[in-house]
Motif scaffolding. Structure first.
Motif, short mmCIF file in Angstrom:
data_model
loop_
_atom_site.label_atom_id
_atom_site.label_comp_id
_atom_site.label_asym_id
_atom_site.label_seq_id
_atom_site.Cartn_x
_atom_site.Cartn_y
_atom_site.Cartn_z
N ALA A 204 0.90 -1.03 -0.09
CA ALA A 204 -0.65 0.05 0.04
C ALA A 204 1.18 1.32 0.19
N ARG A 205 1.96 0.99 0.60
CA ARG A 205 2.70 2.63 0.46
C ARG A 205 3.73 2.55 -0.73
N ARG A 207 2.50 1.75 -3.08
CA ARG A 207 1.59 2.41 -4.61
C ARG A 207 0.94 3.53 -3.90
N ARG A 208 1.47 3.71 -3.14
CA ARG A 208 1.17 5.70 -3.13
C ARG A 208 2.60 6.40 -3.11
N GLU A 209 3.23 5.79 -2.89
CA GLU A 209 4.85 7.01 -2.83
C GLU A 209 4.88 6.36 -5.42
N ALA A 211 1.88 6.39 -6.82
CA ALA A 211 0.87 7.28 -7.70
C ALA A 211 0.54 6.61 -8.15
N PRO A 213 -3.36 5.02 -9.65
CA PRO A 213 -4.60 5.71 -9.12
C PRO A 213 -5.03 3.91 -8.33
N GLU A 214 -6.37 4.23 -8.38
CA GLU A 214 -6.82 3.22 -6.91
C GLU A 214 -7.28 2.72 -7.85
N ARG A 271 6.76 4.38 -14.87
CA ARG A 271 7.60 4.68 -13.75
C ARG A 271 8.56 4.60 -13.50
N ALA A 287 3.85 -5.16 -4.05
CA ALA A 287 2.80 -3.70 -4.71
C ALA A 287 2.32 -4.34 -6.13
#
Length: 380
Positions: A204-205, A207-209, A211, A213-214, A271, A287
């Motif tokens: 989860a961390r 995927r946030r870093e 960016a 999308p949900e 990325r 992830a």
């Protein structure tokens, strides 16, 4: 307690790479039960030191991370010094690392094991079938390598093949006919499952870093961006999908891949992380929804595949990558030369979803593999 000496041209301290990681992980695990010394090429500002319970000797004057005349001379002399007191039970040659000194070990009664990550025949075949001028021209070096292999393989007590395709190349023509091959054991790369395992919080961390999308699928390629790896096939998967692709690695193909992503209009969903420290890889695997290896090389048993499985991440590989025995549908091989077939396969795997538990089959964990090496090296 009798010692083990490992000879390798490179470690993760030199640069990130599968063979380097395999060598270091195995040395660390072997050091739990016997003293281990690693002989390797030079490291800036370091000559002899201890790390993770392993004694490391980086030979001064040897070009870092590669074979050279200085390495062949220096490694032979260093191995002779290690063998002089009769305390060495076994010598492990990571690829050709100990080729210049294998006869010395035999003379001192030490067991010798060659860890084969591939063969000159495999590399020669891959280059000749690549249909690219530079690899075809460079195949001359592989002919020289084949002659060297024929002369040297028979001097070892045992050969450890890291995957089924390597085992076949060693035991079947032409090598199997040209060389009086010592016993060949199938010994896969071992994965440190204490480091590589499913980790929802880390996933989860990450995927946030990044960016992500949900709800967007996350595809991962972990490895060097080299032409033979055909990472462009993975980039092309993004057309017509909402997936995000993470490239964890660097190399000469980075700029061409960036141009391709822009031409396809998917550059906002790629990325480029560059070279990634190995300690960061478990979270990236955890992830990802799918790990990709779309290489045109004949691949033995890449670490990226096994590490992904340990983290519960299914893998899609090209047909040139060896299957993982016991993995079932956790590893799906696809015709990566067909964009439509590759996309359909990835779509099917995404629909099945990733696992909440490790997918690594029994026998591929580092502790099990190291125990088998210890027996072959006379240190078990």
């Amino acid at each position: 307690m009798r010692r083990v000496v490992v000879l390798t041209r490179g470690l993760p301290l030199h640069h990130a790479g599968g063979m380097e990681s395999v060598a270091w992980d195995l040395a660390r695990e072997l050091a739990r039960t016997a003293p281990v010394t690693v002989l390797t090429t030079s490291l800036p500002g370091r000559a002899e030191f201890e790390l993770d319970g392993v004694r490391v000797r980086a030979l001064p004057g040897t070009p870092p991370g590669r074979y050279s005349a200085a390495w062949w001379r220096g490694s032979r002399a260093a191995l002779a010094a290690e063998l002089s007191d009769g305390s060495v039970a076994g010598v492990l040659s990571v690829s050709a690392g100990a080729f210049s000194g294998v006869d010395l070990a035999a003379g001192r009664g030490a067991r010798t094991v060659l860890q084969a990550h591939g063969t000159s025949v495999m590399e020669l075949t891959s280059k000749l079938t690549s249909r690219r001028l530079r690899p075809v021209l460079s195949s001359v070096r592989n002919v020289h390598g084949l002659l060297r292999d024929v002369a040297t393989y028979r001097r070892f007590d045992t050969v450890a093949a890291i995957g089924p395709s390597v085992e076949r190349s060693l035991t079947r023509p032409p090598l199997g006919r040209l060389v009086a091959m010592p016993p060949v054991h199938l010994l896969p790369n071992g994965i440190d499952t204490a480091r590589f395992h499913p980790d929802p919080a880390a996933a989860a961390r990450v995927r946030r870093e990044l960016a992500v999308p949900e709800g967007s699928p996350l595809l991962l390629v972990a490895g060097r961006l080299h032409p033979q790896k055909r990472v462009d096939r993975s980039v092309q998967l993004l057309t017509g999908s909402g997936a995000v692709l993470v490239l964890a690695g660097d190399g000469p193909e980075r700029a061409p891949l960036q141009r391709l992503a822009a031409e396809l209009g998917v550059d906002d969903r790629v990325r480029f992380l560059g070279a990634v420290e190995r300690g960061r890889l478990p979270a990236l695997y955890a992830a990802a929804d799918v790990s990709l290896l779309t290489s045109q090389w004949r691949e033995g048993l890449p670490m990226a595949v096994l590490e992904s499985l340990a983290c519960g991440t299914p893998v899609v590989t090209s047909l040139t990558t060896a299957p993982v025995e016991g993995a079932g549908d956790a590893v799906t091989r696809a015709d990566a030369t067909s964009p439509r077939a590759l996309a359909a396969t990835v779509g099917d795997v995404l629909e099945r979803g990733r696992s909440t538990v490790p997918l690594l089959p029994p026998g591929y964990d580092l502790a099990s593999v190291a125990r088998r090496y210890a027996v072959l090296l006379g240190a078990g």
